[in-house]
Write a protein that holds these residues in place. Structure first.
Motif, PDB file in Angstrom:
ATOM      1  N   MET A   3       0.845  -1.201   0.000  1.00 29.12           N
ATOM      2  CA  MET A   3       0.000   0.000   0.000  1.00 29.12           C
ATOM      3  C   MET A   3       0.881   1.252   0.000  1.00 29.12           C
ATOM      4  SD  MET A   3      -3.221  -0.879  -0.012  1.00 29.12           S
ATOM      5  CE  MET A   3      -4.307   0.228   0.864  1.00 29.12           C
ATOM      6  N   GLN A   4       1.958   1.238   0.754  1.00 32.42           N
ATOM      7  CA  GLN A   4       2.868   2.380   0.793  1.00 32.42           C
ATOM      8  C   GLN A   4       3.494   2.617  -0.575  1.00 32.42           C
ATOM      9  OE1 GLN A   4       5.553   1.343   3.957  1.00 32.42           O
ATOM     10  NE2 GLN A   4       4.329   2.405   5.506  1.00 32.42           N
ATOM     11  N   LYS A   5       3.804   1.547  -1.300  1.00 38.55           N
ATOM     12  CA  LYS A   5       4.386   1.680  -2.636  1.00 38.55           C
ATOM     13  C   LYS A   5       3.418   2.374  -3.595  1.00 38.55           C
ATOM     14  CE  LYS A   5       7.266  -2.479  -2.433  1.00 38.55           C
ATOM     15  NZ  LYS A   5       7.453  -3.831  -3.005  1.00 38.55           N
ATOM     16  N   LEU A   6       2.119   2.197  -3.371  1.00 38.46           N
ATOM     17  CA  LEU A   6       1.113   2.812  -4.240  1.00 38.46           C
ATOM     18  C   LEU A   6       0.867   4.279  -3.896  1.00 38.46           C
ATOM     19  CD1 LEU A   6      -1.458  -0.099  -4.555  1.00 38.46           C
ATOM     20  CD2 LEU A   6       0.109   0.747  -6.315  1.00 38.46           C
ATOM     21  N   GLY A   7       1.313   4.712  -2.739  1.00 36.15           N
ATOM     22  CA  GLY A   7       1.190   6.121  -2.383  1.00 36.15           C
ATOM     23  C   GLY A   7      -0.042   6.443  -1.562  1.00 36.15           C
ATOM     24  N   ASP A   8      -0.255   7.754  -1.366  1.00 33.64           N
ATOM     25  CA  ASP A   8      -1.341   8.234  -0.516  1.00 33.64           C
ATOM     26  C   ASP A   8      -2.725   7.857  -1.026  1.00 33.64           C
ATOM     27  OD1 ASP A   8       0.507   9.380   1.199  1.00 33.64           O
ATOM     28  OD2 ASP A   8       0.402  11.348   0.247  1.00 33.64           O
ATOM     29  N   ASN A   9      -2.863   7.687  -2.327  1.00 31.79           N
ATOM     30  CA  ASN A   9      -4.175   7.354  -2.891  1.00 31.79           C
ATOM     31  C   ASN A   9      -4.289   5.867  -3.225  1.00 31.79           C
ATOM     32  OD1 ASN A   9      -2.341   7.469  -4.983  1.00 31.79           O
ATOM     33  ND2 ASN A   9      -3.748   8.422  -6.429  1.00 31.79           N
ATOM     34  N   ALA A  10      -3.615   5.040  -2.466  1.00 33.09           N
ATOM     35  CA  ALA A  10      -3.579   3.592  -2.723  1.00 33.09           C
ATOM     36  C   ALA A  10      -4.978   2.977  -2.728  1.00 33.09           C
ATOM     37  CB  ALA A  10      -2.702   2.898  -1.684  1.00 33.09           C
ATOM     38  N   VAL A  11      -5.801   3.333  -1.772  1.00 30.55           N
ATOM     39  CA  VAL A  11      -7.145   2.749  -1.680  1.00 30.55           C
ATOM     40  C   VAL A  11      -7.953   3.085  -2.925  1.00 30.55           C
ATOM     41  CG1 VAL A  11      -9.310   2.759  -0.382  1.00 30.55           C
ATOM     42  CG2 VAL A  11      -7.131   2.708   0.838  1.00 30.55           C
ATOM     43  N   GLU A  12      -7.894   4.343  -3.364  1.00 33.46           N
ATOM     44  CA  GLU A  12      -8.632   4.753  -4.568  1.00 33.46           C
ATOM     45  C   GLU A  12      -8.108   4.031  -5.799  1.00 33.46           C
ATOM     46  OE1 GLU A  12     -11.365   6.345  -6.974  1.00 33.46           O
ATOM     47  OE2 GLU A  12     -11.349   6.534  -4.807  1.00 33.46           O
ATOM     48  N   ARG A  13      -6.810   3.897  -5.913  1.00 33.17           N
ATOM     49  CA  ARG A  13      -6.221   3.195  -7.063  1.00 33.17           C
ATOM     50  C   ARG A  13      -6.681   1.743  -7.112  1.00 33.17           C
ATOM     51  NH1 ARG A  13       0.107   4.503  -7.197  1.00 33.17           N
ATOM     52  NH2 ARG A  13      -0.042   3.262  -9.112  1.00 33.17           N
ATOM     53  N   ILE A  14      -6.714   1.104  -5.970  1.00 35.64           N
ATOM     54  CA  ILE A  14      -7.152  -0.300  -5.922  1.00 35.64           C
ATOM     55  C   ILE A  14      -8.628  -0.405  -6.286  1.00 35.64           C
ATOM     56  CG2 ILE A  14      -7.566  -2.242  -4.351  1.00 35.64           C
ATOM     57  CD1 ILE A  14      -4.913  -1.358  -2.936  1.00 35.64           C
ATOM     58  N   LYS A  15      -9.448   0.535  -5.821  1.00 37.88           N
ATOM     59  CA  LYS A  15     -10.871   0.527  -6.174  1.00 37.88           C
ATOM     60  C   LYS A  15     -11.067   0.666  -7.681  1.00 37.88           C
ATOM     61  CE  LYS A  15     -12.823   2.261  -1.856  1.00 37.88           C
ATOM     62  NZ  LYS A  15     -13.528   3.374  -1.213  1.00 37.88           N
ATOM     63  N   VAL A  16     -10.299   1.555  -8.320  1.00 41.50           N
ATOM     64  CA  VAL A  16     -10.403   1.746  -9.771  1.00 41.50           C
ATOM     65  C   VAL A  16     -10.018   0.462 -10.505  1.00 41.50           C
ATOM     66  CG1 VAL A  16      -9.411   2.977 -11.748  1.00 41.50           C
ATOM     67  CG2 VAL A  16     -10.104   4.244  -9.708  1.00 41.50           C
ATOM     68  N   VAL A  17      -8.942  -0.168 -10.069  1.00 39.56           N
ATOM     69  CA  VAL A  17      -8.492  -1.421 -10.684  1.00 39.56           C
ATOM     70  C   VAL A  17      -9.552  -2.503 -10.519  1.00 39.56           C
ATOM     71  CG1 VAL A  17      -6.828  -3.308 -10.392  1.00 39.56           C
ATOM     72  CG2 VAL A  17      -6.019  -0.953 -10.613  1.00 39.56           C
ATOM     73  N   GLU A  18     -10.094  -2.609  -9.324  1.00 37.90           N
ATOM     74  CA  GLU A  18     -11.114  -3.627  -9.066  1.00 37.90           C
ATOM     75  C   GLU A  18     -12.361  -3.383  -9.916  1.00 37.90           C
ATOM     76  OE1 GLU A  18     -13.228  -5.956  -5.381  1.00 37.90           O
ATOM     77  OE2 GLU A  18     -12.330  -3.999  -4.981  1.00 37.90           O
ATOM     78  N   GLN A  19     -12.793  -2.137 -10.009  1.00 42.12           N
ATOM     79  CA  GLN A  19     -13.975  -1.811 -10.812  1.00 42.12           C
ATOM     80  C   GLN A  19     -13.729  -2.109 -12.290  1.00 42.12           C
ATOM     81  OE1 GLN A  19     -16.873  -0.843  -9.220  1.00 42.12           O
ATOM     82  NE2 GLN A  19     -17.713  -1.403 -11.181  1.00 42.12           N
ATOM     83  N   PHE A  20     -12.534  -1.787 -12.769  1.00 38.24           N
ATOM     84  CA  PHE A  20     -12.179  -2.089 -14.155  1.00 38.24           C
ATOM     85  C   PHE A  20     -12.275  -3.595 -14.409  1.00 38.24           C
ATOM     86  CE2 PHE A  20      -8.853  -3.518 -17.103  1.00 38.24           C
ATOM     87  CZ  PHE A  20      -9.267  -2.888 -18.260  1.00 38.24           C
ATOM     88  N   MET A  21     -11.730  -4.371 -13.520  1.00 31.49           N
ATOM     89  CA  MET A  21     -11.756  -5.830 -13.707  1.00 31.49           C
ATOM     90  C   MET A  21     -13.186  -6.359 -13.654  1.00 31.49           C
ATOM     91  SD  MET A  21      -8.211  -7.180 -11.840  1.00 31.49           S
ATOM     92  CE  MET A  21      -8.958  -7.231 -10.239  1.00 31.49           C
ATOM     93  N   LYS A  22     -13.992  -5.841 -12.725  1.00 31.54           N
ATOM     94  CA  LYS A  22     -15.395  -6.279 -12.636  1.00 31.54           C
ATOM     95  C   LYS A  22     -16.152  -5.971 -13.921  1.00 31.54           C
ATOM     96  CE  LYS A  22     -16.394  -6.045  -7.700  1.00 31.54           C
ATOM     97  NZ  LYS A  22     -17.151  -5.331  -6.659  1.00 31.54           N
ATOM     98  N   ASN A  23     -15.902  -4.785 -14.490  1.00 32.10           N
ATOM     99  CA  ASN A  23     -16.623  -4.365 -15.694  1.00 32.10           C
ATOM    100  C   ASN A  23     -16.105  -5.028 -16.960  1.00 32.10           C
ATOM    101  OD1 ASN A  23     -18.208  -2.650 -14.183  1.00 32.10           O
ATOM    102  ND2 ASN A  23     -16.982  -0.853 -14.617  1.00 32.10           N
TER     103      ASN A  23
END
Length: 117
Positions: A3-23
């Motif tokens: 999570m630290q490697k992804l930066g301060d917006n890690a949670v948002e980035r993961i949500k975008v990735v997850e939504q992309f995969m779901k869609n």
């Protein structure tokens, strides 16, 4: 640590990735892949896929392409008039090509797609 490697917006980035995969994937493939995306590097790879498959931005007011062309620049060329009073793009094929090139530079050459859901 990932999570630290992804930066301060890690949670948002993961949500975008997850939504992309779901869609983008069927249910079975999504379930199998979501467990494989378990590192910062894997998230970044999926983000690269998201970016490469995203529709081009539309030329709307306020958006400036990094090349510096604005929609207002394009409109100025679109509405230029020939000395006869006709629209220049109607009588000069080179001017029309110039406008088309500006639009491609501004908004890309991918077709516009609207994804709902």
């Amino acid at each position: 640590m990932e999570m630290q490697k992804l930066g301060d917006n890690a949670v948002e980035r993961i949500k975008v990735v997850e939504q992309f995969m779901k869609n983008s994937l069927d249910g079975d493939t999504y379930e199998r892949l979501r467990y494989a995306v378990n590192s910062a590097e894997a998230v970044e790879l999926v983000e690269a896929l998201v970016k490469s498959t995203a529709p081009a931005k539309l030329p709307i007011d306020g958006y400036v392409e990094p090349g510096g062309i604005t929609w207002q620049d394009i409109e100025a060329e679109m509405f230029k008039k020939h000395e006869s009073g006709q629209m220049l793009r109607s009588v000069d094929p080179n001017h029309e090509r110039k406008i088309q090139n500006m639009m491609r530079e501004f908004g890309g050459d991918k077709p516009y797609e609207r994804i709902i859901g």
